[in-house]
Design a protein around this motif. Structure first.
Motif, PDB file in Angstrom:
ATOM      1  N   HIS A  72       0.841  -1.199   0.000  1.00  0.00           N
ATOM      2  CA  HIS A  72       0.000   0.000   0.000  1.00  0.00           C
ATOM      3  C   HIS A  72       0.873   1.245   0.000  1.00  0.00           C
ATOM      4  N   LEU A  73       0.530   2.196  -0.844  1.00  0.00           N
ATOM      5  CA  LEU A  73       1.377   3.367  -1.069  1.00  0.00           C
ATOM      6  C   LEU A  73       0.633   4.675  -0.940  1.00  0.00           C
ATOM      7  N   LEU A  74       1.387   5.709  -0.545  1.00  0.00           N
ATOM      8  CA  LEU A  74       0.967   7.088  -0.795  1.00  0.00           C
ATOM      9  C   LEU A  74       1.925   7.638  -1.852  1.00  0.00           C
ATOM     10  N   VAL A  75       1.387   8.355  -2.825  1.00  0.00           N
ATOM     11  CA  VAL A  75       2.216   8.972  -3.862  1.00  0.00           C
ATOM     12  C   VAL A  75       2.246  10.473  -3.606  1.00  0.00           C
ATOM     13  N   VAL A  76       3.455  11.027  -3.504  1.00  0.00           N
ATOM     14  CA  VAL A  76       3.598  12.467  -3.293  1.00  0.00           C
ATOM     15  C   VAL A  76       4.110  13.114  -4.582  1.00  0.00           C
ATOM     16  N   ASP A  77       3.387  14.111  -5.062  1.00  0.00           N
ATOM     17  CA  ASP A  77       3.808  14.940  -6.203  1.00  0.00           C
ATOM     18  C   ASP A  77       4.127  14.146  -7.471  1.00  0.00           C
ATOM     19  N   PRO A  78       3.142  13.527  -8.079  1.00  0.00           N
ATOM     20  CA  PRO A  78       3.394  12.929  -9.401  1.00  0.00           C
ATOM     21  C   PRO A  78       3.533  14.043 -10.444  1.00  0.00           C
ATOM     22  N   VAL A 110      -2.463   2.210  -4.525  1.00  0.00           N
ATOM     23  CA  VAL A 110      -2.232   3.607  -4.142  1.00  0.00           C
ATOM     24  C   VAL A 110      -3.400   4.091  -3.289  1.00  0.00           C
ATOM     25  N   GLU A 111      -3.105   4.430  -2.041  1.00  0.00           N
ATOM     26  CA  GLU A 111      -4.162   4.816  -1.092  1.00  0.00           C
ATOM     27  C   GLU A 111      -4.449   6.316  -1.134  1.00  0.00           C
ATOM     28  N   GLY A 112      -3.569   7.080  -1.769  1.00  0.00           N
ATOM     29  CA  GLY A 112      -3.793   8.515  -1.850  1.00  0.00           C
ATOM     30  C   GLY A 112      -2.652   9.191  -2.574  1.00  0.00           C
ATOM     31  N   ILE A 113      -2.967  10.363  -3.129  1.00  0.00           N
ATOM     32  CA  ILE A 113      -1.968  11.188  -3.820  1.00  0.00           C
ATOM     33  C   ILE A 113      -1.920  12.520  -3.079  1.00  0.00           C
ATOM     34  N   ILE A 114      -0.749  12.862  -2.549  1.00  0.00           N
ATOM     35  CA  ILE A 114      -0.621  14.108  -1.782  1.00  0.00           C
ATOM     36  C   ILE A 114       0.202  15.098  -2.582  1.00  0.00           C
ATOM     37  N   LEU A 115      -0.302  16.321  -2.699  1.00  0.00           N
ATOM     38  CA  LEU A 115       0.430  17.375  -3.402  1.00  0.00           C
ATOM     39  C   LEU A 115       1.047  18.311  -2.366  1.00  0.00           C
ATOM     40  N   THR A 116       2.375  18.460  -2.415  1.00  0.00           N
ATOM     41  CA  THR A 116       3.009  19.395  -1.474  1.00  0.00           C
ATOM     42  C   THR A 116       2.632  20.829  -1.817  1.00  0.00           C
ATOM     43  N   ALA A 147      -7.128   6.670  -6.902  1.00  0.00           N
ATOM     44  CA  ALA A 147      -6.787   7.236  -5.589  1.00  0.00           C
ATOM     45  C   ALA A 147      -7.311   8.665  -5.443  1.00  0.00           C
ATOM     46  N   GLU A 148      -7.575   9.055  -4.192  1.00  0.00           N
ATOM     47  CA  GLU A 148      -8.020  10.433  -3.954  1.00  0.00           C
ATOM     48  C   GLU A 148      -6.811  11.357  -3.875  1.00  0.00           C
ATOM     49  N   VAL A 149      -7.044  12.617  -4.299  1.00  0.00           N
ATOM     50  CA  VAL A 149      -5.986  13.630  -4.317  1.00  0.00           C
ATOM     51  C   VAL A 149      -6.161  14.532  -3.101  1.00  0.00           C
ATOM     52  N   MET A 150      -5.040  14.812  -2.419  1.00  0.00           N
ATOM     53  CA  MET A 150      -5.066  15.650  -1.219  1.00  0.00           C
ATOM     54  C   MET A 150      -4.115  16.833  -1.390  1.00  0.00           C
ATOM     55  N   ALA A 151      -4.563  17.987  -0.927  1.00  0.00           N
ATOM     56  CA  ALA A 151      -3.703  19.175  -0.932  1.00  0.00           C
ATOM     57  C   ALA A 151      -4.210  20.126   0.133  1.00  0.00           C
ATOM     58  N   HIS A 152      -3.349  21.064   0.499  1.00  0.00           N
ATOM     59  CA  HIS A 152      -3.742  22.017   1.549  1.00  0.00           C
ATOM     60  C   HIS A 152      -4.846  22.934   1.032  1.00  0.00           C
ATOM     61  N   THR A 153      -5.753  23.229   1.900  1.00  0.00           N
ATOM     62  CA  THR A 153      -6.912  24.040   1.537  1.00  0.00           C
ATOM     63  C   THR A 153      -6.498  25.421   0.991  1.00  0.00           C
ATOM     64  N   ILE A 194       2.999  22.410   1.811  1.00  0.00           N
ATOM     65  CA  ILE A 194       3.060  21.579   3.014  1.00  0.00           C
ATOM     66  C   ILE A 194       4.310  20.696   2.994  1.00  0.00           C
ATOM     67  N   CYS A 195       4.731  20.309   4.198  1.00  0.00           N
ATOM     68  CA  CYS A 195       5.689  19.230   4.364  1.00  0.00           C
ATOM     69  C   CYS A 195       4.940  18.077   5.025  1.00  0.00           C
ATOM     70  N   LEU A 196       5.462  16.880   4.883  1.00  0.00           N
ATOM     71  CA  LEU A 196       4.842  15.685   5.462  1.00  0.00           C
ATOM     72  C   LEU A 196       5.852  15.036   6.374  1.00  0.00           C
ATOM     73  N   TYR A 197       5.473  14.871   7.642  1.00  0.00           N
ATOM     74  CA  TYR A 197       6.422  14.438   8.656  1.00  0.00           C
ATOM     75  C   TYR A 197       6.021  13.093   9.232  1.00  0.00           C
ATOM     76  N   ASP A 198       6.931  12.136   9.159  1.00  0.00           N
ATOM     77  CA  ASP A 198       6.744  10.867   9.854  1.00  0.00           C
ATOM     78  C   ASP A 198       7.594  10.902  11.117  1.00  0.00           C
TER      79      ASP A 198
END
Ligand code: ZN
Ligand code: ZN
Length: 216
Positions: free
Chosen positions: A31-37, A53-59, A78-84, A145-149
Protein backbone atom coordinates in the motif's frame (compact mmCIF):
# COMPACT_ATOMS: atom_id res chain seq x y z
CA UNK A 1 8.52 4.70 6.60
CA UNK A 2 9.89 3.41 3.34
CA UNK A 3 10.71 6.25 0.93
CA UNK A 4 11.18 5.47 -2.76
CA UNK A 5 12.22 8.28 -5.09
CA UNK A 6 11.13 8.43 -8.72
CA UNK A 7 13.26 11.10 -10.39
CA UNK A 8 11.12 12.69 -13.07
CA UNK A 9 12.26 14.93 -15.94
CA UNK A 10 9.61 17.65 -16.16
CA UNK A 11 8.15 17.98 -19.67
CA UNK A 12 10.89 15.65 -20.87
CA UNK A 13 13.58 18.16 -19.92
CA UNK A 14 16.54 16.18 -18.55
CA UNK A 15 17.92 19.35 -16.93
CA UNK A 16 14.70 19.96 -14.98
CA UNK A 17 14.25 17.05 -12.59
CA UNK A 18 11.77 16.68 -9.76
CA UNK A 19 11.30 13.99 -7.12
CA UNK A 20 8.06 12.04 -6.94
CA UNK A 21 7.95 9.97 -3.74
CA UNK A 22 6.29 6.62 -3.09
CA UNK A 23 5.73 6.17 0.64
CA UNK A 24 4.82 2.98 2.43
CA UNK A 25 4.88 1.30 5.79
CA UNK A 26 7.17 -1.71 6.17
CA UNK A 27 4.32 -3.74 7.66
CA UNK A 28 2.09 -3.15 4.61
CA UNK A 29 4.41 -2.88 1.63
CA UNK A 30 1.58 -3.35 -0.85
CA UNK A 31 0.00 0.00 0.00
CA UNK A 32 1.38 3.37 -1.07
CA UNK A 33 0.97 7.09 -0.80
CA UNK A 34 2.22 8.97 -3.86
CA UNK A 35 3.60 12.47 -3.29
CA UNK A 36 3.81 14.94 -6.20
CA UNK A 37 3.39 12.93 -9.40
CA UNK A 38 5.01 15.76 -11.36
CA UNK A 39 5.22 14.32 -14.88
CA UNK A 40 6.06 11.11 -16.79
CA UNK A 41 3.03 9.18 -15.58
CA UNK A 42 4.23 6.01 -17.25
CA UNK A 43 7.46 5.92 -15.26
CA UNK A 44 5.58 6.61 -12.01
CA UNK A 45 2.98 3.93 -12.72
CA UNK A 46 5.77 1.48 -13.57
CA UNK A 47 7.41 2.23 -10.21
CA UNK A 48 4.06 1.72 -8.43
CA UNK A 49 3.62 -1.62 -10.15
CA UNK A 50 0.92 -3.83 -8.65
CA UNK A 51 0.77 -1.96 -5.36
CA UNK A 52 -2.37 -0.21 -4.19
CA UNK A 53 -2.23 3.61 -4.14
CA UNK A 54 -4.16 4.82 -1.09
CA UNK A 55 -3.79 8.52 -1.85
CA UNK A 56 -1.97 11.19 -3.82
CA UNK A 57 -0.62 14.11 -1.78
CA UNK A 58 0.43 17.38 -3.40
CA UNK A 59 3.01 19.39 -1.47
CA UNK A 60 1.82 22.37 -3.56
CA UNK A 61 0.24 23.16 -6.92
CA UNK A 62 3.14 24.25 -9.15
CA UNK A 63 3.13 22.74 -12.63
CA UNK A 64 6.25 20.64 -12.03
CA UNK A 65 4.53 18.77 -9.16
CA UNK A 66 1.14 17.98 -10.71
CA UNK A 67 1.70 17.00 -14.36
CA UNK A 68 0.96 13.28 -13.92
CA UNK A 69 -1.80 13.55 -11.31
CA UNK A 70 -4.65 13.02 -13.76
CA UNK A 71 -3.17 9.87 -15.25
CA UNK A 72 -2.20 8.40 -11.89
CA UNK A 73 -5.76 9.04 -10.67
CA UNK A 74 -7.19 7.36 -13.77
CA UNK A 75 -4.94 4.33 -13.31
CA UNK A 76 -5.38 3.95 -9.55
CA UNK A 77 -8.64 5.66 -8.53
CA UNK A 78 -6.79 7.24 -5.59
CA UNK A 79 -8.02 10.43 -3.95
CA UNK A 80 -5.99 13.63 -4.32
CA UNK A 81 -5.07 15.65 -1.22
CA UNK A 82 -3.70 19.17 -0.93
CA UNK A 83 -3.74 22.02 1.55
CA UNK A 84 -6.91 24.04 1.54
CA UNK A 85 -5.00 27.35 1.06
CA UNK A 86 -3.30 26.01 -2.07
CA UNK A 87 -6.58 24.93 -3.61
CA UNK A 88 -8.21 28.28 -2.80
CA UNK A 89 -5.24 30.26 -4.14
CA UNK A 90 -5.11 28.31 -7.39
CA UNK A 91 -8.84 28.83 -7.86
CA UNK A 92 -8.33 32.56 -7.43
CA UNK A 93 -5.46 32.52 -9.97
CA UNK A 94 -7.52 30.51 -12.44
CA UNK A 95 -10.39 32.98 -12.10
CA UNK A 96 -8.02 35.76 -13.20
CA UNK A 97 -7.45 33.90 -16.48
CA UNK A 98 -4.33 32.97 -18.40
CA UNK A 99 -3.60 36.54 -19.38
CA UNK A 100 -3.06 37.66 -15.80
CA UNK A 101 0.52 38.36 -14.67
CA UNK A 102 -0.01 35.90 -11.81
CA UNK A 103 -0.58 33.05 -14.18
CA UNK A 104 2.05 34.03 -16.71
CA UNK A 105 4.84 34.25 -14.20
CA UNK A 106 4.65 30.50 -13.69
CA UNK A 107 5.93 30.19 -17.25
CA UNK A 108 4.31 26.86 -17.93
CA UNK A 109 1.05 26.78 -16.04
CA UNK A 110 -1.09 23.71 -15.56
CA UNK A 111 -4.58 23.70 -14.11
CA UNK A 112 -4.81 22.46 -10.52
CA UNK A 113 -6.12 18.90 -10.49
CA UNK A 114 -9.38 18.15 -8.70
CA UNK A 115 -8.68 17.71 -4.98
CA UNK A 116 -10.96 15.39 -2.99
CA UNK A 117 -9.44 15.84 0.46
CA UNK A 118 -8.51 19.27 1.77
CA UNK A 119 -5.67 19.22 4.29
CA UNK A 120 -4.84 21.60 7.10
CA UNK A 121 -1.94 21.86 9.52
CA UNK A 122 -1.77 18.92 11.92
CA UNK A 123 -3.93 16.58 9.81
CA UNK A 124 -2.80 12.97 9.71
CA UNK A 125 -2.68 10.92 6.52
CA UNK A 126 -2.43 7.21 7.24
CA UNK A 127 -1.46 4.15 5.24
CA UNK A 128 -0.92 0.90 7.12
CA UNK A 129 0.65 1.86 10.44
CA UNK A 130 2.27 4.88 8.86
CA UNK A 131 0.79 8.17 10.01
CA UNK A 132 2.06 11.25 8.19
CA UNK A 133 1.59 14.62 9.80
CA UNK A 134 0.74 17.59 7.60
CA UNK A 135 2.95 20.59 8.40
CA UNK A 136 1.71 23.77 6.73
CA UNK A 137 4.80 25.63 5.51
CA UNK A 138 3.67 28.63 3.45
CA UNK A 139 6.26 30.84 1.75
CA UNK A 140 7.05 29.15 -1.55
CA UNK A 141 3.28 29.12 -2.13
CA UNK A 142 0.34 29.81 0.21
CA UNK A 143 -0.58 26.16 0.74
CA UNK A 144 2.82 24.50 0.62
CA UNK A 145 3.06 21.58 3.01
CA UNK A 146 5.69 19.23 4.36
CA UNK A 147 4.84 15.68 5.46
CA UNK A 148 6.42 14.44 8.66
CA UNK A 149 6.74 10.87 9.85
CA UNK A 150 7.58 11.33 13.51
CA UNK A 151 8.19 7.62 14.09
CA UNK A 152 10.97 7.17 11.53
CA UNK A 153 12.16 10.80 11.63
CA UNK A 154 11.63 11.55 7.95
CA UNK A 155 10.27 14.69 6.32
CA UNK A 156 9.02 15.21 2.77
CA UNK A 157 9.77 18.91 2.30
CA UNK A 158 8.30 19.80 -1.12
CA UNK A 159 9.80 23.04 -2.42
CA UNK A 160 10.20 24.54 1.07
CA UNK A 161 13.61 23.17 2.06
CA UNK A 162 16.30 21.75 -0.24
CA UNK A 163 19.83 20.45 0.10
CA UNK A 164 21.73 23.67 0.83
CA UNK A 165 18.86 25.87 -0.23
CA UNK A 166 15.29 26.94 0.33
CA UNK A 167 12.31 27.45 -1.93
CA UNK A 168 11.89 30.59 -4.03
CA UNK A 169 9.42 33.13 -2.72
CA UNK A 170 9.08 35.28 -5.84
CA UNK A 171 6.23 33.33 -7.44
CA UNK A 172 2.65 34.57 -7.09
CA UNK A 173 1.47 33.84 -3.56
CA UNK A 174 5.05 33.53 -2.32
CA UNK A 175 6.13 35.31 0.85
CA UNK A 176 9.57 35.65 2.38
CA UNK A 177 8.05 36.44 5.79
CA UNK A 178 5.98 33.26 5.68
CA UNK A 179 9.01 31.28 4.47
CA UNK A 180 11.06 32.48 7.45
CA UNK A 181 8.30 31.35 9.84
CA UNK A 182 8.03 28.01 8.07
CA UNK A 183 11.78 27.38 8.20
CA UNK A 184 11.79 28.36 11.88
CA UNK A 185 9.15 25.69 12.44
CA UNK A 186 11.18 23.05 10.60
CA UNK A 187 14.20 24.03 12.72
CA UNK A 188 12.27 22.71 15.75
CA UNK A 189 12.44 19.16 14.36
CA UNK A 190 15.10 16.82 15.72
CA UNK A 191 18.52 17.22 14.07
CA UNK A 192 18.61 13.66 12.78
CA UNK A 193 15.40 13.96 10.75
CA UNK A 194 16.05 13.04 7.11
CA UNK A 195 14.66 15.51 4.57
CA UNK A 196 13.40 14.55 1.10
CA UNK A 197 12.90 17.64 -1.07
CA UNK A 198 10.89 18.14 -4.24
CA UNK A 199 14.09 18.58 -6.24
CA UNK A 200 17.69 17.46 -5.90
CA UNK A 201 19.17 15.16 -3.29
CA UNK A 202 18.06 14.39 0.27
CA UNK A 203 19.41 16.25 3.25
CA UNK A 204 18.76 16.46 7.00
CA UNK A 205 17.67 19.03 9.54
CA UNK A 206 21.19 19.01 11.01
CA UNK A 207 22.77 19.59 7.58
CA UNK A 208 20.51 22.55 6.82
CA UNK A 209 21.11 24.09 10.24
CA UNK A 210 24.80 23.96 9.34
CA UNK A 211 24.07 25.42 5.89
CA UNK A 212 22.34 28.29 7.65
CA UNK A 213 18.89 27.76 6.11
CA UNK A 214 17.40 26.65 9.41
CA UNK A 215 17.99 28.73 12.49
CA UNK A 216 17.65 26.75 15.65
ZN1 ZN B 1 7.22 24.90 -6.52
ZN1 ZN C 1 9.17 22.31 -7.81
Amino acid sequence: MQVETVVVPVAGDASFLMNCYLLSDETEPGHLLVVDPGDQAQAILAAIGERQVEGIILTHGHFDHIGAVQRVVEATGAEVMAHTDEVRFREELAALGNGSPGNQSFGRQRPMPAVQRLLTDGDLVAVGQLSLEVVHTPGHSPGSICLYDRLSGQLISGDTLFFGSMGRTDFPGGSMASMRNSLARLAQLPDDVSVYPGHDRPTSIRQEKQSGYLCG
